[in-house]
Structure formats: structure tokens, C-alpha cells
Write an enzyme that holds these catalytic residues in place. Sequence first.
Site, PDB file in Angstrom:
ATOM      1  N   ASP A 146     -19.844 -37.368 -12.345  1.00  0.00           N
ATOM      2  CA  ASP A 146     -18.428 -37.310 -12.015  1.00  0.00           C
ATOM      3  C   ASP A 146     -18.144 -37.480 -10.524  1.00  0.00           C
ATOM      4  OD1 ASP A 146     -15.690 -36.444 -13.075  1.00  0.00           O
ATOM      5  OD2 ASP A 146     -15.960 -35.046 -11.407  1.00  0.00           O
TER       6      ASP A 146
ATOM      7  N   ASP B 163     -21.836 -34.416 -18.843  1.00  0.00           N
ATOM      8  CA  ASP B 163     -21.078 -34.780 -17.657  1.00  0.00           C
ATOM      9  C   ASP B 163     -21.619 -33.930 -16.515  1.00  0.00           C
ATOM     10  OD1 ASP B 163     -18.801 -35.728 -16.073  1.00  0.00           O
ATOM     11  OD2 ASP B 163     -17.850 -36.047 -18.014  1.00  0.00           O
TER      12      ASP B 163
ATOM     13  N   GLU C 228     -19.671 -42.437 -11.999  1.00  0.00           N
ATOM     14  CA  GLU C 228     -18.250 -42.758 -11.851  1.00  0.00           C
ATOM     15  C   GLU C 228     -18.021 -43.006 -10.364  1.00  0.00           C
ATOM     16  OE1 GLU C 228     -13.837 -40.891 -12.621  1.00  0.00           O
ATOM     17  OE2 GLU C 228     -15.387 -39.729 -11.632  1.00  0.00           O
TER      18      GLU C 228
ATOM     19  N   HIS D  69     -11.115 -40.859 -20.660  1.00  0.00           N
ATOM     20  CA  HIS D  69     -10.237 -39.687 -20.683  1.00  0.00           C
ATOM     21  C   HIS D  69      -9.302 -39.619 -19.478  1.00  0.00           C
ATOM     22  CE1 HIS D  69     -13.335 -38.673 -17.904  1.00  0.00           C
ATOM     23  NE2 HIS D  69     -12.676 -37.610 -17.509  1.00  0.00           N
TER      24      HIS D  69
HETATM   25  O1  TEU Z   1     -12.283 -38.428 -11.977  1.00  0.00           O
HETATM   26  C1  TEU Z   1     -12.429 -38.804 -10.636  1.00  0.00           C
HETATM   27  C2  TEU Z   1     -11.354 -39.620 -10.092  1.00  0.00           C
HETATM   28  O2  TEU Z   1     -11.577 -40.356  -9.156  1.00  0.00           O
HETATM   29  C3  TEU Z   1      -9.958 -39.293 -10.476  1.00  0.00           C
HETATM   30  O3  TEU Z   1      -9.255 -39.112  -9.286  1.00  0.00           O
HETATM   31  C4  TEU Z   1      -9.235 -40.318 -11.240  1.00  0.00           C
HETATM   32  O4  TEU Z   1      -8.956 -41.395 -10.407  1.00  0.00           O
HETATM   33  C5  TEU Z   1      -8.002 -39.632 -11.718  1.00  0.00           C
HETATM   34  O5  TEU Z   1      -8.382 -38.964 -12.901  1.00  0.00           O
HETATM   35  C6  TEU Z   1      -6.834 -40.497 -12.038  1.00  0.00           C
HETATM   36  O6  TEU Z   1      -5.727 -39.660 -12.305  1.00  0.00           O
HETATM   37  C7  TEU Z   1     -13.184 -37.463 -12.427  1.00  0.00           C
HETATM   38  C8  TEU Z   1     -12.939 -37.090 -13.866  1.00  0.00           C
HETATM   39  O7  TEU Z   1     -13.167 -38.186 -14.689  1.00  0.00           O
HETATM   40  C9  TEU Z   1     -11.565 -36.509 -13.999  1.00  0.00           C
HETATM   41  O8  TEU Z   1     -11.243 -36.220 -15.328  1.00  0.00           O
HETATM   42  C10 TEU Z   1     -11.512 -35.276 -13.162  1.00  0.00           C
HETATM   43  O9  TEU Z   1     -10.205 -34.783 -13.150  1.00  0.00           O
HETATM   44  C11 TEU Z   1     -11.967 -35.524 -11.739  1.00  0.00           C
HETATM   45  O10 TEU Z   1     -13.148 -36.288 -11.645  1.00  0.00           O
HETATM   46  C12 TEU Z   1     -12.271 -34.214 -11.067  1.00  0.00           C
HETATM   47  O11 TEU Z   1     -13.457 -33.686 -11.593  1.00  0.00           O
END
Ligand code: TEU
Length: 581
Positions: free
Chosen positions: A199, A98, A256, A328
Site C-alpha cells: 500500500d 495487503d 501500489e 477499491h
Molecule cells: O491508496 C493510496 C493512494 O494513493 C490514495 O491516495 C488514492 O489515491 C486515494 O484512495 C484516492 O482517493 C491506498 C489504499 O489503496 C487506500 O484505500 C487507502 O485509503 C490509502 O492507501 C491509505 O492507506
Amino acid sequence: MKRKWWHDKTAYQIYPKSFLDTNGDGIGDLKGIISKLDYLKDLGIDIIWLSPVYQSPFVDQGYDISDYYKIAEEFGTMEEFDELLAETKKRGMYVLMDLVINHCSDKHEWFQRALKDPYGKYAGYFHFVKGKDGKEPSNYRSYFGGSAWEPVPGTDLYYLHMFAKEQPDLNWENPELRQEIYKMINWWLDKGLAGFRIDAIINIKKDLSFPSFEPDGPDGLASCVKMVEEVQGVGDYFEDIKKNTFEKYDAFTVAEVFNMKDDELAEFIGDDGHFSTMFDFSAHTLAQGESGWNNSRKPSLKEWRDTIFASQKRMQEVGFPANIIENHDEPRGASRFLPEYAQNEAGKKMLATTSVFLYGIPFIYQGQEIGMTNCRRNDISEYDDISTKDQYREALAAGCSREQALEYCYENSRDNARTPMQWSDKKGAGFTAGTPWLALNPNYTQINVEEQADRPDSVLTYYKKLLALKKSPEYKETFTYGRFVPDYENKDGIFAYHRISGKDTAKAGVHGTEAVDGEKDASQDILIAANYGTEPCTLKLAGRSGRVLLSNAGKEEKGTREITEAGSITLESCEAAVILQ
Ligand code: TEU
Ligand code: CA
């Protein structure tokens, strides 16, 4: 489209903390992952994406990195990581890490130094901005609630954090910072990684004037997403990253991305796009609330299907998407997308069938292959996730009862997907000999790998069949590059599409059109059909010579569903079939 080595692969996301604990501390570890590589290989997995395993205070479960060059002690050592790489290589598998580079942890040395010298070099790695009239520089709400600005102690400066205050955003405008990040990415790629899942990457470009926006909530703040959507030029950063890192290694990158501008898809994932691929979150966005969990909803089957179909049609003109039903950050797909009456093994297999054969590379999330589900908790204190706690508070503030707020958590919490992997029905679910860091879903006594491993009609066995069929030499070309063509769209409850390869893919074999004689031979037409409705449904097939390659009906190897002599197939409620036409 240029063909790539990863197009015909299947990927699997591991959430290390919850995968397998080998030393009894209740936390999954690298040794646990190594010990399950054969399990994954046997399932049909080629590529493994590890959620962050870097050193971290775990405020946001590893998405807050305090040292990009170290493995979290909780998970093991760098030697064990190298062993993991070597062991996957032996099995012909690939590893993605990641890449969390929008922000780091407030415990990272850069940030610690910045705090000590708020006008010095390291402050320039972050967004240290003077407040306006003694207040925050702008009215942004962070993704996890509250202001996205936090005061820098002893100054009139604030630092920006789009996520938690312990996750300060990095300043991508700073060339020195960029070089540091590129060096780090290349360091990992030199080790032999296949690439990265990237991410929250859309957030790296900021409007450095930090304009305030019209408030969109009772807190008087505006979502920081607004700034992301308004600002131009993020693609220049993506190209710079790619040129300095990924491109040199032919690395596979899956981004993402939320809130992309509509016309940017080709730039993102077209031939020579910024990334190899990106996740298709269209179905997930559909279910999310406009402004939070208290207005999340369960879309109708038709809406859900049509959203996926629209996205597939768009994607296949441009690039190669990555498809998920859960990860997740999302609730379990079986709990979210299946109607109540389909929340059983048949339904889970049906969902698997319709998602695995979509155009793109499937990413299976740990536990999905056994049909793990959301987990009910009795009190907010039983949740760990920072975002869940925020959403719970928000729901209460919006006037919801405690019960209602907990119900939202049950439906939406990220912890639904983070409960430990259910390996067996023994104490600790075979996940740990100690106390799991996050309580198990009590249904591990029924839903677990051990129970499903040798059962011919289990969800796990079915996933193996699906993935084997997907990569079987006879059909691989079609399942990988075949055109996606929806069918039976007017039949209630039916989710059906073709994957068609060959010359005349626009016409060949689709229901209601005549297959052109002679050309049929050159093409392959595979229909994936599922009945999400409650009543049996008969589908008249385009040709009479269809053959069922796989179905979830019955216990036999290929399922028991048959095509009648007249060339039709009847699917009971929750039945799915893969039919060669
Ligand atoms: O998620 C990015 C993201 O846009 C998040 O705001 C998502 O919409 C949110 O988890 C919903 O509750 C990534 C990762 O996948 C996430 O686990 C992290 O918390 C986040 O970035 C910060 O690094
Ligand atoms: Ca452990």
C-alpha cells in the site's frame, strides 16, 4: 526477462468487508471468503489479494492498522485465517495480504506510547516535529484534505499524517522501526502467504527538513505529493525491505505506486527490481482531476486507448505490469471507461476482453466479473468513505451546487466499488441476512451472480471463458509472454492489439505487413479487437486463415462472429473478438 511462477496467473481482489457476511452482522467475513473459494476457482482465479483484514478501528476501512499481528474481530479469527490459507492451498491457489506500512492507526500501541512520551523511543517511530513560529512545520495538505500535521497534545510538536489524522506516518529513517516491520512481514510469510500487495509505498521516504512548497489551492496548502516527488532515495528503503523479507521467501509483491519518477521503472519492476510488479494506473490517472473531483473528466476513447498502449509498450521493455480496470479506490470500470451506449452486457464483455489480454497479470476486482456498476446516492450522508466526504466538501467550497457535488461522488467515489457483492436478487443480495454496513447498489435485483451463473451469455460466463482461454495450454505462452503490438490505430472507435510470440515477433502477421513465409509457423499471432464505436467496422486481417477463438457476439460457445473468405471481420458496435491469425 526472468520467468516467474506468477506470470501466467490471474488475480482477484477481495474487499473483505463487502464480500460475504456469514453471521448476519452486515459485515463480510473470512468464513464468507472461504465459502466462495470454489466460486473463485471456477471463475479461473489463481491468486487472491485480500484488502486489509488486520485489527483496525476502520477509520479508513482497515488501511489504519492497530495491530499487525491480529485479525479484525469483525472479520473473524486467526484460526479462520489459517483455515483460509489451508483451503486455498488445497485448491492450488495463493493468498496475498495487503501490506500497509507507510502508516499505522493512531490506536496502535506504538502511537499510544508515543503520545504518552513524546520525546521517548516510540515517538521516534513517527514523525514528531517541532512547529515553526507556533504553526505546523510545513504547509502539506494530506491526501484526505486539511493539514498533514496534527498537534501532539501538551507539546509544541506536530505529527505527520499523509492520509487521515488517525493514520500517523511511520518513520522509516528509524532502524528499529524498520526491524519491527521486517519481523512482522516475515511472520506472515512464515505462515505461508504468497506475498503482498503493498500500500501507498512511494510515500515512505520523507524529506526530513520538511520544506514548504508554493501553495496549490485556496487553502494555502501544497499537496504532500510534492514532497514525495522531490525527495530522493526511496529505492534504498525498497531494497532494504526486499533483502530482509520478500527475497528470502521468493514472495510475490505488487506495489501500489503513484508519482514514480519516469526513469525509475526498471529499478522498480525490472529483473531484480524492488517489486515483482506494480499496478498500471495510467488510465485511472488520466481520468482523475488535476486537483480534485471537480475537475475529473471522462477521457475520449482515443486518449484512453493511446494511454494504455503507451504504457504497455513502455512496460514490456522493462518488466511485467499488473493490470486493473477498477479496485477499491476507484469507481467501477464499466461506469468509468465505457461510453453511455456501451454500458450494457456487450460493452462489459468488450471491456473485459480488451483488458484481460493486455501484457501483464490481470487483477479482477470483486463484482467486476458480473459487471457491477457505480451507485447513485441521494445525500452525502449515505456515503461512508473518508475521501469521498473530503472531496464533497472541496467541491462545495469550490462553488459547486449540492447536486453537482453529488454527481462527482457518483462518478468518482471509492464507495462505488465498496458496495456489497451482489450474489443474488434476494433481500440483502445474498451478501447478508442482516443490514449491510454500506447500502447495496439497488441494481442487485438485475445484476447478481445467481442470475448469471448458468446463463450462457452472461458477463460472468464470459469472464470464465476469457480466463480459461488465457490459460489454455495452446495459447498460454502467447498470452503471457507474447509481444504487445497495437494495430488499426487509425480506425475510429477500434481498440485492437496483437499478442505475438515466436522468433520474429517484430514483424509476424501485423496488419499491413507481410508475414514472412516459413517464420509464421514458429510464431503465434493473436489479435484482440474491439469496436467501442457506434457504427459497425470492418477490419481487414493480415492473413486469410484466421480463426475466431472467442467473441462476445451471440450466445454460442465461441461467439458467432466469423471471418469472411476474403479475410476480414466486421465488428458491430460493442463487439470484441479474439482471433488467431
Ligand atoms: O491508496 C493510496 C493512494 O494513493 C490514495 O491516495 C488514492 O489515491 C486515494 O484512495 C484516492 O482517493 C491506498 C489504499 O489503496 C487506500 O484505500 C487507502 O485509503 C490509502 O492507501 C491509505 O492507506
Ligand atoms: Ca459478518
